[in-house]
Design an enzyme around this catalytic site. Structure first.
Site, PDB file in Angstrom:
ATOM      1  N   ASP A 195      -3.204 -49.898 -42.050  1.00 11.42           N
ATOM      2  CA  ASP A 195      -2.796 -50.477 -43.330  1.00 11.42           C
ATOM      3  C   ASP A 195      -3.731 -49.970 -44.422  1.00 11.42           C
ATOM      4  O   ASP A 195      -4.832 -49.483 -44.126  1.00 11.42           O
ATOM      5  CB  ASP A 195      -2.849 -52.010 -43.281  1.00 11.42           C
ATOM      6  CG  ASP A 195      -2.390 -52.637 -44.594  1.00 11.42           C
ATOM      7  OD1 ASP A 195      -1.317 -52.245 -45.098  1.00 11.42           O
ATOM      8  OD2 ASP A 195      -3.097 -53.506 -45.139  1.00 11.42           O
ATOM      9  N   SER A 196      -3.298 -50.125 -45.663  1.00 10.69           N
ATOM     10  CA  SER A 196      -4.166 -49.754 -46.784  1.00 10.69           C
ATOM     11  C   SER A 196      -5.440 -50.599 -46.787  1.00 10.69           C
ATOM     12  O   SER A 196      -6.460 -50.167 -47.304  1.00 10.69           O
ATOM     13  CB  SER A 196      -3.415 -49.948 -48.104  1.00 10.69           C
ATOM     14  OG  SER A 196      -3.009 -51.299 -48.227  1.00 10.69           O
ATOM     15  N   CYS A 215       2.173 -51.518 -42.805  1.00 11.24           N
ATOM     16  CA  CYS A 215       2.120 -51.483 -44.265  1.00 11.24           C
ATOM     17  C   CYS A 215       3.503 -51.080 -44.755  1.00 11.24           C
ATOM     18  O   CYS A 215       4.009 -50.014 -44.380  1.00 11.24           O
ATOM     19  CB  CYS A 215       1.083 -50.444 -44.694  1.00 11.24           C
ATOM     20  SG  CYS A 215       1.006 -50.172 -46.465  1.00 11.24           S
ATOM     21  N   GLU A 220      -7.002 -58.392 -51.423  1.00 10.93           N
ATOM     22  CA  GLU A 220      -8.109 -57.455 -51.159  1.00 10.93           C
ATOM     23  C   GLU A 220      -9.426 -57.979 -51.723  1.00 10.93           C
ATOM     24  O   GLU A 220     -10.490 -57.681 -51.219  1.00 10.93           O
ATOM     25  CB  GLU A 220      -7.812 -56.077 -51.776  1.00 10.93           C
ATOM     26  CG  GLU A 220      -6.839 -55.228 -50.998  1.00 10.93           C
ATOM     27  CD  GLU A 220      -7.359 -54.777 -49.630  1.00 10.93           C
ATOM     28  OE1 GLU A 220      -8.441 -54.194 -49.560  1.00 10.93           O
ATOM     29  OE2 GLU A 220      -6.660 -55.032 -48.626  1.00 10.93           O
ATOM     30  N   CYS A 275       5.395 -57.300 -47.616  1.00  9.80           N
ATOM     31  CA  CYS A 275       4.097 -56.630 -47.761  1.00  9.80           C
ATOM     32  C   CYS A 275       3.174 -57.361 -46.809  1.00  9.80           C
ATOM     33  O   CYS A 275       3.129 -58.601 -46.810  1.00  9.80           O
ATOM     34  CB  CYS A 275       3.587 -56.740 -49.193  1.00  9.80           C
ATOM     35  SG  CYS A 275       1.872 -56.178 -49.379  1.00  9.80           S
ATOM     36  N   HIS A 308       0.160 -57.822 -46.736  1.00 10.05           N
ATOM     37  CA  HIS A 308      -0.917 -58.622 -47.342  1.00 10.05           C
ATOM     38  C   HIS A 308      -0.463 -60.051 -47.656  1.00 10.05           C
ATOM     39  O   HIS A 308      -1.288 -60.962 -47.758  1.00 10.05           O
ATOM     40  CB  HIS A 308      -1.374 -57.996 -48.666  1.00 10.05           C
ATOM     41  CG  HIS A 308      -2.322 -56.848 -48.518  1.00 10.05           C
ATOM     42  ND1 HIS A 308      -1.978 -55.670 -47.901  1.00 10.05           N
ATOM     43  CD2 HIS A 308      -3.615 -56.700 -48.918  1.00 10.05           C
ATOM     44  CE1 HIS A 308      -3.014 -54.827 -47.950  1.00 10.05           C
ATOM     45  NE2 HIS A 308      -4.018 -55.441 -48.558  1.00 10.05           N
TER      46      HIS A 308
END
Ligand code: DGL
Length: 279
Positions: free
Chosen positions: A15-16, A78, A163, A197, A199
Site C-alpha cells: 500500500d502507499s 490499495c 497518514e 480506499c 485507509h
C-alpha cells in the site's frame, strides 16, 4: 529433514502507507497459516491525488522490490494502485519480469460482491481522487451488475488524515461530514457505501456515525481475504509457492518509529518495521 518452505515465499501486501494494514489484518484472520511481507510506501504517500504515470511507476517499483524479496504473489492492498497500475503491470510488465508470479488488486473482488449487498441497486463509492476519476468501480460494476448505478465521491483529505494519525481526532469530523453529505446529496436511493480506499476503515467509527443507519457501510478487508482464499483454492500451483509459518514482517520507506506507533494501535499488537529504500 525436508524444509517445506525452501522454495516458498511470503505474500507481498503493498500500500502507499498504512491503509493496506486494514487488508492485511483480515488476510491474517482468514489465512493465519501463511507468511506475509507488508510494504508501506509511507515516504511517498498519499498516492490518491498523484497522476497515473507516477502511481504506476511507484507501484511497479514496489512490486519488483517485493518479487526481489521472494514474494511469488503481491496484493495491491490499495485502490489507487489497483485502479491506475494493476492492469498495465499484469498485462505489460509481469510477462517480462516474472511470468510465473502474480499481482492481484482489491477492486475486482469488491465489485464482485456488491450485487449481494444492495437492495436499491444504487451504490456509493468513496475513494481517492485517483480511484474515483479512473472510473474503475463504474466499469467493474457495470460488467457484473449492468442494472446497478454507481455514485462516487472523492475524499482527498481522508488518506492524509489517516497518514498523519488524526483519524480519531476532532479535526477529522469536519471532512468526514463534508464528504458523506456530498455523496448522499447526489442520490437519495444509495443504500450501500463502499469504503473504496484501504485507509478509510481507520475512519470507520466517524463515517458510520455520519451515515444514516439505513445505509450499509462496507469495508473491503474481509471481501479481499475471502477472494484470496478462493484464488488460492483455484490455483494450487500458486498456493504451493506460499510459505507457511504464520509469520508477518513489515517494511516502510519512511521512519520506522512513526510506522510502529500507528501500526501497533491499528493492528492491536506490537510491530517491528524495517526501513527500506525500494529503488
Ligand atoms: N490506501 C490507498 C487506497 O486504497 C491510497 C491512499 C492514498 O495513498 O491516497 O486508495
Amino acid at each position: 529433514m525436508i524444509d517445506n518452505n525452501m522454495h516458498r515465499g511470503p505474500i507481498g501486501v503493498f500500500d502507499s502507507g498504512y491503509g493496506g494494514l486494514t487488508i492485511l489484518k483480515e488476510l491474517r484472520k482468514k489465512l493465519p497459516e501463511l507468511d506475509y511481507l507488508y510494504l508501506g510506501d509511507n515516504a511517498r504517500a498519499p498516492y490518491g491525488s498523484r497522476s497515473y504515470d507516477v502511481v504506476y511507476k511507484f507501484t511497479l517499483e514496489a512490486v519488483k522490490y517485493l518479487f526481489g524479496r521472494g514474494c511469488p504473489l503481491v496484493i495491491l492492498a490499495c485502490n489507487t494502485a489497483s485502479a491506475k497500475a494493476l492492469r498495465t503491470i499484469q498485462q505489460n510488465d509481469l510477462p517480462a519480469i516474472n511470468p510465473a508470479n502474480r499481482v492481484l488488486g482489491v477492486i475486482r473482488p469488491t465489485a464482485e460482491i456488491i450485487g449481494n449487498l444492495s437492495s436499491s441497486g444504487t451504490i456509493g463509492i468513496m475513494g481517492t481522487e485517483g480511484t474515483v476519476n479512473s472510473g474503475s468501480y463504474d466499469m467493474e460494476v457495470a460488467k457484473l451488475f449492468p442494472s446497478f448505478k454507481v455514485v462516487s465521491q472523492a475524499c482527498p483529505m481522508w488518506a492524509p488524515i489517516v497518514e498523519n494519525n488524526e483519524a480519531s481526532g476532532p479535526g477529522a469530523d469536519y471532512f468526514v461530514d463534508k464528504y458523506v453529505r456530498t455523496l448522499l446529496s447526489q442520490d437519495s436511493t444509495i443504500d450501500t457505501i463502499v469504503l473504496a480506499c484501504t485507509h478509510y476503515p481507520l475512519l470507520y467509527p466517524k463515517i458510520r456515525a455520519a451515515v444514516p443507519s439505513s445505509v450499509k457501510v462496507v469495508n473491503q478487508g474481509e471481501i479481499v481475504a475471502d477472494s484470496l482464499a478462493d484464488y488460492l483454492r483455484r490455483h494450487p500451483e500458486m498456493d504451493s509457492r506460499i510459505a507457511r509459518g504464520g509469520r508477518c514482517s513489515y517494511l516502510t520507506t519512511e521512519n520506522p518509529d512513526k510506522f510502529n506507533d500507528l501500526a501497533r494501535i491499528f493492528l492491536e499488537e506490537p510491530v517491528e518495521v524495517d526501513h527500506v529504500d525500494i529503488l
